[in-house]
Enzyme design. Sequence first.
Site, PDB file in Angstrom:
ATOM      1  N   HIS A 104      91.213  98.428  90.579  1.00 51.94           N
ATOM      2  CA  HIS A 104      91.895  97.542  89.785  1.00 51.94           C
ATOM      3  C   HIS A 104      93.463  97.786  90.432  1.00 51.94           C
ATOM      4  O   HIS A 104      94.283  98.253  89.711  1.00 51.94           O
ATOM      5  CB  HIS A 104      91.991  98.005  88.438  1.00 51.94           C
ATOM      6  CG  HIS A 104      92.424  97.000  87.480  1.00 51.94           C
ATOM      7  ND1 HIS A 104      92.031  96.783  86.243  1.00 51.94           N
ATOM      8  CD2 HIS A 104      93.678  96.173  87.604  1.00 51.94           C
ATOM      9  CE1 HIS A 104      92.604  95.645  85.505  1.00 51.94           C
ATOM     10  NE2 HIS A 104      93.576  95.497  86.349  1.00 51.94           N
ATOM     11  N   ARG A 130      99.567  91.210  94.651  1.00 55.60           N
ATOM     12  CA  ARG A 130     100.727  90.238  94.651  1.00 55.60           C
ATOM     13  C   ARG A 130     100.863  89.306  95.845  1.00 55.60           C
ATOM     14  O   ARG A 130     101.549  88.093  96.029  1.00 55.60           O
ATOM     15  CB  ARG A 130     102.074  90.753  94.486  1.00 55.60           C
ATOM     16  CG  ARG A 130     102.206  91.755  93.404  1.00 55.60           C
ATOM     17  CD  ARG A 130     101.971  90.924  91.969  1.00 55.60           C
ATOM     18  NE  ARG A 130     102.342  92.026  90.665  1.00 55.60           N
ATOM     19  CZ  ARG A 130     101.463  91.898  89.721  1.00 55.60           C
ATOM     20  NH1 ARG A 130     100.286  91.028  89.801  1.00 55.60           N
ATOM     21  NH2 ARG A 130     101.752  92.997  88.749  1.00 55.60           N
ATOM     22  N   ASN A 132      94.269  87.467  90.315  1.00 54.80           N
ATOM     23  CA  ASN A 132      95.525  86.751  89.649  1.00 54.80           C
ATOM     24  C   ASN A 132      96.818  86.519  90.534  1.00 54.80           C
ATOM     25  O   ASN A 132      97.884  86.708  90.171  1.00 54.80           O
ATOM     26  CB  ASN A 132      95.822  87.330  88.335  1.00 54.80           C
ATOM     27  CG  ASN A 132      96.260  88.793  88.424  1.00 54.80           C
ATOM     28  OD1 ASN A 132      96.299  89.308  89.345  1.00 54.80           O
ATOM     29  ND2 ASN A 132      97.074  88.985  87.315  1.00 54.80           N
ATOM     30  N   HIS A 185      89.059  91.803  81.285  1.00 54.38           N
ATOM     31  CA  HIS A 185      90.100  92.153  80.628  1.00 54.38           C
ATOM     32  C   HIS A 185      90.012  91.857  79.087  1.00 54.38           C
ATOM     33  O   HIS A 185      89.954  90.621  78.898  1.00 54.38           O
ATOM     34  CB  HIS A 185      91.469  91.204  81.225  1.00 54.38           C
ATOM     35  CG  HIS A 185      92.913  91.671  80.580  1.00 54.38           C
ATOM     36  ND1 HIS A 185      93.959  92.133  81.143  1.00 54.38           N
ATOM     37  CD2 HIS A 185      93.065  91.200  79.190  1.00 54.38           C
ATOM     38  CE1 HIS A 185      94.819  91.953  80.306  1.00 54.38           C
ATOM     39  NE2 HIS A 185      94.592  91.435  79.378  1.00 54.38           N
ATOM     40  N   ASN A 243      99.863  96.107  79.994  1.00 53.09           N
ATOM     41  CA  ASN A 243      98.857  95.166  78.958  1.00 53.09           C
ATOM     42  C   ASN A 243      97.307  95.748  79.552  1.00 53.09           C
ATOM     43  O   ASN A 243      97.093  95.581  80.746  1.00 53.09           O
ATOM     44  CB  ASN A 243      98.961  93.882  79.404  1.00 53.09           C
ATOM     45  CG  ASN A 243      98.128  92.969  78.252  1.00 53.09           C
ATOM     46  OD1 ASN A 243      97.576  93.520  77.395  1.00 53.09           O
ATOM     47  ND2 ASN A 243      97.798  91.833  78.731  1.00 53.09           N
ATOM     48  N   ASP A 251      95.465 100.018  87.933  1.00 48.90           N
ATOM     49  CA  ASP A 251      95.949  98.692  87.144  1.00 48.90           C
ATOM     50  C   ASP A 251      97.341  98.644  87.924  1.00 48.90           C
ATOM     51  O   ASP A 251      98.334  98.385  87.262  1.00 48.90           O
ATOM     52  CB  ASP A 251      96.113  98.557  85.856  1.00 48.90           C
ATOM     53  CG  ASP A 251      96.372  96.908  85.218  1.00 48.90           C
ATOM     54  OD1 ASP A 251      96.702  96.364  86.133  1.00 48.90           O
ATOM     55  OD2 ASP A 251      96.513  97.144  84.129  1.00 48.90           O
ATOM     56  N   HIS A 276     106.167  94.824  90.193  1.00 50.65           N
ATOM     57  CA  HIS A 276     107.205  93.761  89.580  1.00 50.65           C
ATOM     58  C   HIS A 276     108.576  93.647  90.211  1.00 50.65           C
ATOM     59  O   HIS A 276     109.126  95.062  90.263  1.00 50.65           O
ATOM     60  CB  HIS A 276     107.319  93.542  88.196  1.00 50.65           C
ATOM     61  CG  HIS A 276     105.977  93.196  87.432  1.00 50.65           C
ATOM     62  ND1 HIS A 276     105.527  91.885  87.714  1.00 50.65           N
ATOM     63  CD2 HIS A 276     105.018  93.820  86.700  1.00 50.65           C
ATOM     64  CE1 HIS A 276     104.333  91.863  87.032  1.00 50.65           C
ATOM     65  NE2 HIS A 276     104.256  92.899  86.473  1.00 50.65           N
ATOM     66  N   PHE A 301     104.608  92.390  82.054  1.00 53.78           N
ATOM     67  CA  PHE A 301     103.581  93.564  81.969  1.00 53.78           C
ATOM     68  C   PHE A 301     103.392  94.364  83.084  1.00 53.78           C
ATOM     69  O   PHE A 301     103.186  93.783  84.343  1.00 53.78           O
ATOM     70  CB  PHE A 301     102.268  92.796  81.678  1.00 53.78           C
ATOM     71  CG  PHE A 301     102.275  92.510  80.033  1.00 53.78           C
ATOM     72  CD1 PHE A 301     102.331  93.540  79.029  1.00 53.78           C
ATOM     73  CD2 PHE A 301     102.325  90.974  79.866  1.00 53.78           C
ATOM     74  CE1 PHE A 301     102.210  92.862  77.612  1.00 53.78           C
ATOM     75  CE2 PHE A 301     102.254  90.580  78.330  1.00 53.78           C
ATOM     76  CZ  PHE A 301     102.146  91.607  77.514  1.00 53.78           C
ATOM     77  N   GLY A 302     103.185  95.499  83.100  1.00 54.92           N
ATOM     78  CA  GLY A 302     102.592  96.237  84.365  1.00 54.92           C
ATOM     79  C   GLY A 302     103.707  97.343  84.769  1.00 54.92           C
ATOM     80  O   GLY A 302     104.855  97.541  84.871  1.00 54.92           O
TER      81      GLY A 302
HETATM   82 ZN   LIG Z   1      94.207  93.619  82.592  1.00 60.80          ZN
END
Ligand SMILES: [Zn+2]
Lengths: 433, 309
Positions: A60, A64, A94, A181, A281, A308, A312, A326-327
């Site tokens: 995970h 980006r 994503n 998720h 998250n 995860d 950012h 988030f993150g």
């Molecule tokens: Zn997630």
Amino acid sequence: MTEQTPGTILLRGASLLGERSADVLVVDGVIAEIGSLSAEGARVVDADGLVALPGLVDLHTHLREPGREDAETVVTGSRAAAMGGFTAVLAMANTSPVTDTAEAAERVHDLGLAAGLVDVQPVGAVTKGLGGEELAELGLMARSRARVRVFSDDGRCVADPRVMRRALEYVKAFGGVVSQHSQDPDLAGPQSCCHEGELSGRLGLPGWPGVAEEVIVARDVMLARHTGSRVHVAHASTAGTVEVLRWAKSQGIAVTAEVTPHHLLLTTDLLSGYDPTYKVNPPLRPAEDVEALRAALADGTIDAVATDHAPHARHDKEHAFVDAAFGMLGLETALPVVASVMVESGLMTWADVARVMSTTPAAIAGLEGHGRGLEVGAPANIVLVDPSADLTVDRDASVSLSRNNPWHGRTFGAAVRHTLLRGRPTVLDGSLV
Amino acid sequence: MRKHLLSIDDLSVDDMDTIFATAAEMHDVQRREVKKLPALRGRTIINLFFEDSTRTRSSFEIAGKWLSADTINITGKGSSASKGESLRDTVLTITAMGVDALVMRHAASGSALQVSQWVDASVINAGDGTHEHPSQALLDAYTLRRTLGTLEGKRVLLVGDLTHSRVFRSNVKCLTRLGAEVTVVAPPTLMPSGVDTWSREAGFATSYDLDEALPKADAVMMLRVQRERMSGGFFPSAREYTVGYGLTRDRLAVLGPDVPICHPGPMNRGLEIAADAADAAQSLVLDQVSSGLAVRMSILYHLLAGEGA
Ligand SMILES: [Zn+2]
């Protein structure tokens, strides 16, 4: 004695899985011999006092690229992964555009090959554009050069039970797995950003209740049973989720789960100062949940650790708490955190760490060549860990493009010293090669 | 007193007493023909309101002007992060001109605290999301103290949408610290999460039953119900809410004529408060507004005149 070649490396005196000490001879990317060996012609890496583990595999990772190359790229994320002892990472879908076609998956895969520091295995989106409605071209992604096996709309939940059911059924054709998720969007609410509990009540932050995760996990294990397919629970965060997983496994349902290093160590009270560094998250949970997650990882109810890793740009975190991204970063610090929480505490051995950070994640993702034991004939994907380091995390020393590091200033007792990808050092003495 | 006013937690009881004492003097100024005092001459105050509030903004604006400060109003773009600029960039740009105080209203909880970490100016929290509204709590406490004489041992009820109320969060801290026995009343769906444990620690009581709590009250503070909460499933209908939690004409009779009634406004007449109650002789709603001005003058004075004066 094996004939020596320029690609020959001798790891001298490593402690294999923290157990017996031996020399490991790597020839042409493969472990050629293990034992008490001489080093003629080989490059010698002094591994005295270091623990050798199979190269770590992250189920995970957010890289980006494409879309937010100011936060991270495949190259910079690969560097962070190698520094963290990883030899393979699964890059979440994503991105912008979303990885929901064979072409998009191949592009990420090829960027990873070009960077050459870790194997970058793209995760395919479950639904087109992460829209939650129409299945993405799962089969074409599976048949592509990227051989996609893990599918996820991560960042969003596949909330529609009918879509989730079809996805689980469909991926059976090529041995795929859906990584969910788990966040019921209606129960959690649109702005939820903090564990729902006493602190969210006091701070006036929109709560994200644990039950919004648990109902989706419960639903998905029933769908997995119904379809006879495999479901994977991404970033499990509550004691209730652990209970559901324990029950599902006792029933023989094909469910696996991961937990992040930060959910194993950090608690929700860190949010009392509204610092968006700690906004993740699912959100950080109370100590009772953290305890349950540790126990579940130790006893195998939770199968794997996954970072995860969510880089950012600075300005995306410099908003009011509810509006901030988030993150948090995770690749470079995952092993020190797990060592501190699980090994130093006596909950797990180094062999267990190899299982939850390498062998099992590789098996879940269907990655051949990773997660093998340290045995003759296996690809030499190896990480060497200093188990008695004194590592103080400095966010400005990160090789990631981003700085959203929750561990800045913390000290850990273990550190990654060397990483080998198919026998080639990517990290030596804590520095990128 | 500290540099910022972000939360009631920033104030000791002595600080509050100081604010109230000065507010009483400022209150007298309001009755003069010439209302201006020179205390903050040469100071610049920006009212930065990302969320609209005519009442609080104009109160702070007049308070600043009567203290001879230069006050400027800036209205922001709404609640969520606008695509381009971060909150940090926005406030740094606004304060780069040399500002002494930033009076800030924002839809996000914690935003005033965050901003105080980025700027040099004093930050006064004029309402951050559903978190706090300290100047409102101070003016409520000031108003009640003038009416009741003291808050020590007085039983105060706070009734309404507690979950979404910053007025509640600041008031419960302020009133309990000043010695009041506070009971908060709401349906379970409008009680903040974890309030059971939190209330014990903070020293206030909770109740779902207004009729049980009402006869014992020395003061009642009704909180505004946001109309949009009704469709959010927090309660079945306006009618049911009023029957359960409204200060109706019948409940006004139970209360008796001497128990003061507060409401931070704007009021939903007929929903949380009947017209009879809003307009009753014991209603402090308009006193709250004029006291608000005096309390805000006092706050500005103590935060801004302190360093030079
Ligand atoms: Zn997630």
